[in-house]
Structure formats: C-alpha cells, structure tokens
Scaffold this active site. Structure first.
Site, PDB file in Angstrom:
ATOM      1  CB  CYS A  65      -0.866  -0.215   1.255  1.00  7.74           C
ATOM      2  SG  CYS A  65      -2.051   1.560   1.262  1.00  7.74           S
ATOM      3  CB  CYS A  69      -2.531   3.891   7.996  1.00  5.89           C
ATOM      4  SG  CYS A  69      -3.253   4.873   6.453  1.00  5.89           S
ATOM      5  CB  CYS A  72      -1.999  -0.136   8.137  1.00  5.09           C
ATOM      6  SG  CYS A  72      -2.462  -1.459   7.205  1.00  5.09           S
ATOM      7  CB  CYS A 109     -16.069  -7.428   4.889  1.00  3.56           C
ATOM      8  SG  CYS A 109     -17.585  -7.332   6.191  1.00  3.56           S
ATOM      9  CB  CYS A 142     -19.549  -4.750   3.286  1.00  8.57           C
ATOM     10  SG  CYS A 142     -18.981  -3.167   3.932  1.00  8.57           S
ATOM     11  CB  CYS A 202     -19.504  -0.143   7.280  1.00  2.87           C
ATOM     12  SG  CYS A 202     -18.669  -0.821   8.346  1.00  2.87           S
ATOM     13  NE  ARG A 272     -19.331  -6.021  11.690  1.00  3.71           N
ATOM     14  CZ  ARG A 272     -19.445  -5.377  10.484  1.00  3.71           C
ATOM     15  NH1 ARG A 272     -18.525  -4.792   9.873  1.00  3.71           N
ATOM     16  NH2 ARG A 272     -20.643  -5.217  10.152  1.00  3.71           N
TER      17      ARG A 272
END
Length: 413
Positions: A65, A69, A72, A109, A142, A202, A272
């Site tokens: 990626c 972040c 992560c 998901c 999702c 979400c 959740r």
C-alpha cells in the site's frame, strides 16, 4: 448509578448523550464495570435482542500500500512479514466467501489494500460481487477499497454491493499524527459518497493508538453525525515492523468501557467488535457480546483470529444466537430509512438522525487488524509477567499471530 440510568433512558429513546456523560463512561472504575456492561446491554437488547451478526473478511489484495497509516502492517515502508499478493480472481474470492457463509456469516466484507480503487478495480470488484451473490443467495456484500472517486460508489451499488466500509479511525484533531498521505476530511468524504449512492455506510475507529478519552469521544460523535449504519470498533494490534509496534495501551476493562461508550452514543446501530478482540479482550470476549451485536468470524486481514467454531461456541455459551440470513439486522426505523434511500438512488451526503449499523466495518475496517487468512504463527511475547497495576496492558499474555509470508494456505482458508 444515576449516570447509567440516564444513559439507558437516553439510549432507549435514541437521544444523544452529552460529551460529559460519554467521558464519564470511560472514567468509570473496575468496581463499576459490570454495572456499565449491564446498562449498555439493556440498550443493545432494546434494538437488537440477543442476536449476533457474523461477518467474514475476504482479503482481495494484500500489502504494497502507498499510504503511511502508522497502525497498518500493509503500510508504505512496513517491515511486517505478511502475505503480499495482487487481486484474487472472482471465483477465488467467491470460494473464500462461501467458507464464511457456511460458518454462519451473513455479510461478506471484500477488502483491498491501497489508497483507493481505479475504475478498472471497481469493475473487477463488481464482477467479484456478482460471483459471490450468484453462489450465496441472500448474502450481504460490503466493499472496503479505500478512498472513492466520484461515481465509484454508484457503480459498486449497481454491481450489487450492499454497504461500503471506510473507517475514520481516530479524531480529526489527532488524525495527522497517524497518517500523512491523506486527511481525515478525505475519509469523511468517502463515507458521504457511500451514503449518497444509497449504500449502507460502515465506519468505525481504532482504539489503543495512544489517543485520549476526548479523542475517542470525538470520533464516536463524528460517526453518529455521519449516520453510519455500522460502527466497527477495532483494538490496535501492534504489529512488529510498524511505528505503533510498542503501543500496548489496552486492557480488557478499557475495551469494554470503550464499547459501552460507543453503544450509548450510537444506540440503534450495528456495533461490531472488530480487529484485536482476541488479543485485548481475551477471556472477557463474552461480556462484550452484551454490548456489541456483531463480530467477525475467523481471521482478519493480516492477522489470525480465533477459530470460527470457538466463536460459535462462545456465542451459544453466553446465551446469544447467531442472526439468521432472513432477519433484518437494523431496527425497523433504520432499515426503512436505508431502503428508502436505496430506492431513491441515495440518501444524500449530509448526516441524518443517528449513528449507524454494520462494519466494518459495515465491513471490516481497512486496517491490518481486519481481514486475513489462515494460521501463520507469530512472534513470541515476553514470558515474564511485569510488575503492574490492575489497569496496565498485559503484553506478557498476548502474541500477535500474523498471517506471514511463505505459507501455502490460500487467503482466509
């Protein structure tokens, strides 16, 4: 406690607590913890009974990626030993999804690493959604693909997506401390794009990154204002090879207080328990079911969850039941509003009347905490218990079990 009685009454009326009340929940003592859980449980049962919704993550694209972040394991410059692969084919993703559905998952998901999808990526994911829905009647899908460009949310909805996940993660004031390559406003914009397209939004948070109580309250109030249908609560997994590898700030008691605060602020939405529950809640996971009405089944994006059968046993032993495919998750007033928005082609980008429900996490969150594969082994945690107070995190009891490179298991096997 007068505080808890007030919060229960407000939760049953869907009335927003004051910031002072929300902060007071986080400041309660361990002696008051069971009272806090019981109070949040009353609100949870009012809107969701004793049902637990199961969600299953399929990691479509892992690692590499370009975003930075700090939390992560897939970030730019990450040294974490994780699986890295490009897009799964639609039939591969569908087979992975079928395993989760067979275990009782109601929502699948689909998560992909990266800043955001290209139009070609959206087309690819659209074909994957179609394949999953053809083979699994009634399943919700999702998507969690990062920042969306104009028109992409609409195309995902046309392909059959039910929801879109994009987490705010932390407060606006501290967002720049964890990410430099995009902004908090970018994330808000993507959640609003999902709303405008008629997708169930979400969006959730990650706790344990060194944030203050005020930061936690700020992000949860922002989620309510965005009217997310699902609010996944992730607990930071401090992966080796990431800037937050040393951030062990959570205890089971702290996690339960955070979940309760979220429930009081967002009483009628799908709360959740997402990434990190096994690491931080540990043996107190069943208590969390009295607050949250949704969990992920199995593994996460680059880390391993507990066995799916253990999750099912935990739900049954705690006196809860798995939510069936024919049951509507959201309370009627929210479900009707979502259906009306979908029929109209979107609900607009402005927030309406309350926090939301599903997810990731809607779907799972786009962090390394959510999504994943099979067993991976992990690094050892220290074996000697340090001298500590009752509210210190126990790094001696946990080891981050990460999905590592060099294994022969398929994603989410």
């Amino acid at each position: 406690m007068d505080l808890l009685n007030t919060l229960v009454e407000k939760g049953l009326r869907r009335e927003l607590p004051t910031r002072e009340e929300a902060l007071a929940v986080l400041a309660t003592s361990d002696d008051e913890l069971l009272e806090v859980v019981a109070a949040a449980g009353k609100v949870r049962r009012q809107w969701f009974g004793r049902r637990v919704k199961l969600n299953y993550l399929v990691n479509l694209k892992s690692g590499l990626c370009p975003e930075d972040c700090s939390y992560c394991s897939q970030r730019l410059g990450s040294k974490a030993e994780i699986l890295k692969y490009t897009w799964l084919k639609p039939d591969e993703a569908s087979q992975a999804a079928a395993a989760g559905v067979a275990g009782g998952a109601k929502r699948v998901c689909l998560v992909a690493s990266g800043r955001g999808p290209t139009d070609r990526d959206v087309e690819r994911v659209g074909k994957t959604i179609e394949a999953i829905k053809e083979q699994n009647e009634g399943v919700e899908v999702c998507a969690c693909l990062g920042l969306l460009s104009d028109g992409q949310a609409e195309r995902l909805r046309e392909a059959g997506a039910d929801a879109y996940n994009h987490n705010l993660n932390t407060s606006e004031a501290t967002y720049g401390d964890i990410t430099k390559t995009h902004t908090y406003a970018d994330r808000v914009d993507t959640v609003q794009k999902a709303h405008a397209a008629g997708l169930s939004a979400c969006s959730g948070l990650i706790a344990g990154m060194g944030e203050s109580d005020e930061d936690l309250v700020d992000v949860v109030y922002a989620l309510r204002e965005l009217d997310s249908d699902s609010v996944p609560v992730n607990f930071l997994i401090p992966f080796e090879g990431t800037p937050l590898a040393k951030e062990w700030n959570l205890t089971p008691q702290r996690c339960l207080r955070i979940l309760a605060m979220v429930r009081f602020v967002c009483p009628d939405v799908e709360v959740r328990i997402a990434g990190g529950r096994e690491v931080h809640l540990r043996s107190m996971q069943p208590l969390a079911l009295h607050i949250a009405n949704s969990i992920f089944l199995g593994d996460y994006l680059t880390s391993e969850g507990q066995a799916g059968q253990a999750d099912l046993d935990m739900i049954a032993d705690a006196g809860f039941e798995v939510e069936g495919a024919g049951t509507t998750t959201l309370p009627k007033h929210r479900a009707d509003a979502l259906a009306a928005a979908g029929a109209a082609g979107g609900c607009g980008s402005e927030a309406s009347a309350g926090c939301g429900s599903e997810a990731s996490a809607g779907c799972g969150s786009p962090t390394e905490e959510v999504g994943g594969c099979g067993p991976c082994g992990g690094h050892a945690a220290p074996s000697a218990a340090p001298v500590r107070t009752s509210d210190e995190a126990r790094t001696d009891l946990v080891a981050v079990r990460r999905r590592g490179a060099g294994t022969d298991l398929a994603p989410n096997a």
